[in-house]
Design a protein around this motif. Structure first.
Motif, PDB file in Angstrom:
ATOM      1  N   THR A 234      28.237   8.671   9.229  1.00 31.39           N
ATOM      2  CA  THR A 234      28.860   9.989   9.186  1.00 31.39           C
ATOM      3  C   THR A 234      28.341  10.848   8.034  1.00 31.39           C
ATOM      4  OG1 THR A 234      30.744   9.052   7.974  1.00 31.39           O
ATOM      5  CG2 THR A 234      30.980   9.278  10.370  1.00 31.39           C
ATOM      6  N   TRP A 235      27.432  10.297   7.244  1.00 31.65           N
ATOM      7  CA  TRP A 235      26.767  11.039   6.170  1.00 31.65           C
ATOM      8  C   TRP A 235      25.344  10.518   6.070  1.00 31.65           C
ATOM      9  CZ3 TRP A 235      29.337   6.621   5.368  1.00 31.65           C
ATOM     10  CH2 TRP A 235      28.789   5.682   4.504  1.00 31.65           C
ATOM     11  N   PRO A 236      24.417  11.350   5.593  1.00 26.37           N
ATOM     12  CA  PRO A 236      23.025  10.885   5.475  1.00 26.37           C
ATOM     13  C   PRO A 236      22.776  10.195   4.125  1.00 26.37           C
ATOM     14  CG  PRO A 236      23.146  13.228   5.029  1.00 26.37           C
ATOM     15  CD  PRO A 236      24.538  12.781   5.382  1.00 26.37           C
TER      16      PRO A 236
ATOM     17  N   ASP B   8      43.681  19.182   7.228  1.00 28.77           N
ATOM     18  CA  ASP B   8      43.026  19.973   6.180  1.00 28.77           C
ATOM     19  C   ASP B   8      41.549  19.629   6.002  1.00 28.77           C
ATOM     20  OD1 ASP B   8      45.456  21.202   5.696  1.00 28.77           O
ATOM     21  OD2 ASP B   8      45.973  19.864   4.018  1.00 28.77           O
ATOM     22  N   ALA B   9      41.054  18.664   6.763  1.00 26.36           N
ATOM     23  CA  ALA B   9      39.694  18.157   6.558  1.00 26.36           C
ATOM     24  C   ALA B   9      38.634  19.246   6.720  1.00 26.36           C
ATOM     25  CB  ALA B   9      39.411  16.998   7.492  1.00 26.36           C
ATOM     26  N   GLN B  10      38.645  19.975   7.813  1.00 24.18           N
ATOM     27  CA  GLN B  10      37.591  20.969   8.064  1.00 24.18           C
ATOM     28  C   GLN B  10      37.625  22.089   7.036  1.00 24.18           C
ATOM     29  OE1 GLN B  10      34.987  20.483  10.010  1.00 24.18           O
ATOM     30  NE2 GLN B  10      35.933  18.511  10.425  1.00 24.18           N
ATOM     31  N   GLU B  11      38.802  22.513   6.644  1.00 23.63           N
ATOM     32  CA  GLU B  11      38.919  23.559   5.613  1.00 23.63           C
ATOM     33  C   GLU B  11      38.395  23.053   4.270  1.00 23.63           C
ATOM     34  OE1 GLU B  11      39.968  27.218   3.735  1.00 23.63           O
ATOM     35  OE2 GLU B  11      39.509  26.645   5.792  1.00 23.63           O
ATOM     36  N   THR B  12      38.683  21.807   3.944  1.00 21.76           N
ATOM     37  CA  THR B  12      38.195  21.220   2.690  1.00 21.76           C
ATOM     38  C   THR B  12      36.676  21.144   2.694  1.00 21.76           C
ATOM     39  OG1 THR B  12      40.247  19.941   2.518  1.00 21.76           O
ATOM     40  CG2 THR B  12      38.355  19.199   1.193  1.00 21.76           C
ATOM     41  N   ILE B  13      36.092  20.734   3.812  1.00 19.62           N
ATOM     42  CA  ILE B  13      34.633  20.672   3.938  1.00 19.62           C
ATOM     43  C   ILE B  13      34.035  22.066   3.791  1.00 19.62           C
ATOM     44  CG2 ILE B  13      32.755  20.242   5.590  1.00 19.62           C
ATOM     45  CD1 ILE B  13      34.473  17.845   6.589  1.00 19.62           C
ATOM     46  N   ARG B  14      34.635  23.035   4.451  1.00 14.09           N
ATOM     47  CA  ARG B  14      34.139  24.408   4.384  1.00 14.09           C
ATOM     48  C   ARG B  14      34.154  24.923   2.947  1.00 14.09           C
ATOM     49  NH1 ARG B  14      35.793  29.254   3.757  1.00 14.09           N
ATOM     50  NH2 ARG B  14      38.012  28.795   3.757  1.00 14.09           N
ATOM     51  N   ARG B  15      35.225  24.676   2.234  1.00 16.29           N
ATOM     52  CA  ARG B  15      35.323  25.147   0.848  1.00 16.29           C
ATOM     53  C   ARG B  15      34.313  24.449  -0.064  1.00 16.29           C
ATOM     54  NH1 ARG B  15      41.104  27.082  -0.920  1.00 16.29           N
ATOM     55  NH2 ARG B  15      41.726  28.147   0.986  1.00 16.29           N
TER      56      ARG B  15
ATOM     57  N   GLU C 244      31.032  26.060   0.568  1.00 17.94           N
ATOM     58  CA  GLU C 244      30.989  27.387  -0.049  1.00 17.94           C
ATOM     59  C   GLU C 244      30.622  27.305  -1.525  1.00 17.94           C
ATOM     60  OE1 GLU C 244      34.734  29.352   0.465  1.00 17.94           O
ATOM     61  OE2 GLU C 244      34.233  30.048   2.484  1.00 17.94           O
ATOM     62  N   CYS C 245      30.980  26.197  -2.141  1.00 13.76           N
ATOM     63  CA  CYS C 245      30.675  25.987  -3.566  1.00 13.76           C
ATOM     64  C   CYS C 245      29.291  25.378  -3.771  1.00 13.76           C
ATOM     65  CB  CYS C 245      31.730  25.076  -4.186  1.00 13.76           C
ATOM     66  SG  CYS C 245      33.358  25.827  -4.282  1.00 13.76           S
ATOM     67  N   GLY C 246      28.547  25.185  -2.687  1.00 18.46           N
ATOM     68  CA  GLY C 246      27.198  24.650  -2.790  1.00 18.46           C
ATOM     69  C   GLY C 246      27.092  23.147  -2.677  1.00 18.46           C
ATOM     70  N   ASP C 247      28.180  22.474  -2.354  1.00 17.65           N
ATOM     71  CA  ASP C 247      28.157  21.016  -2.187  1.00 17.65           C
ATOM     72  C   ASP C 247      27.973  20.661  -0.727  1.00 17.65           C
ATOM     73  OD1 ASP C 247      28.637  20.226  -4.886  1.00 17.65           O
ATOM     74  OD2 ASP C 247      30.727  20.835  -4.647  1.00 17.65           O
ATOM     75  N   ARG C 248      27.487  19.434  -0.484  1.00 16.28           N
ATOM     76  CA  ARG C 248      27.447  18.909   0.878  1.00 16.28           C
ATOM     77  C   ARG C 248      28.695  18.068   1.049  1.00 16.28           C
ATOM     78  NH1 ARG C 248      21.892  16.349   2.446  1.00 16.28           N
ATOM     79  NH2 ARG C 248      23.094  14.581   1.745  1.00 16.28           N
TER      80      ARG C 248
END
Length: 83
Positions: free
Chosen positions: A13-15, A52-59, A62-66
């Motif tokens: 689920t992650w590279p 809240d998972a998708q919103e947390t990922i989106r935020r 937005e801060c430049g993190d993967r």
């Protein structure tokens, strides 16, 4: 984690960074041992309610993190299990 809660981490689920495959191959290390010792590139883990998972990922992005949803909390032994 509180008592009575465990975590399931879903492989793929992650590279993972390519260096881990090189280490595994050259060292003849089993995948389970790689996960236990090197954490396979998982950095910071944030546990949030599923809704809240998708919103947390989106935020985070937005801060430049993967960011990736890599697993879930389940009822059970206080441990990490790879699936």
């Amino acid at each position: 984690l509180p008592e009575g809660c465990g975590v399931v981490i879903n492989r793929g689920t992650w590279p993972p960074p390519p260096i881990f495959e090189l280490i595994r191959h050259r060292g003849g290390i089993e995948p389970q041992e790689m996960a236990r010792v090197f954490n396979l590139g998982i950095g910071l883990v944030v546990i949030v309610p599923p809704e809240d998972a998708q919103e947390t990922i989106r935020r985070a992005e937005e801060c430049g993190d993967r960011a990736f949803m890599i697993g879930m909390v389940e009822t059970g032994a206080r441990a990490v299990r790879y699936a």
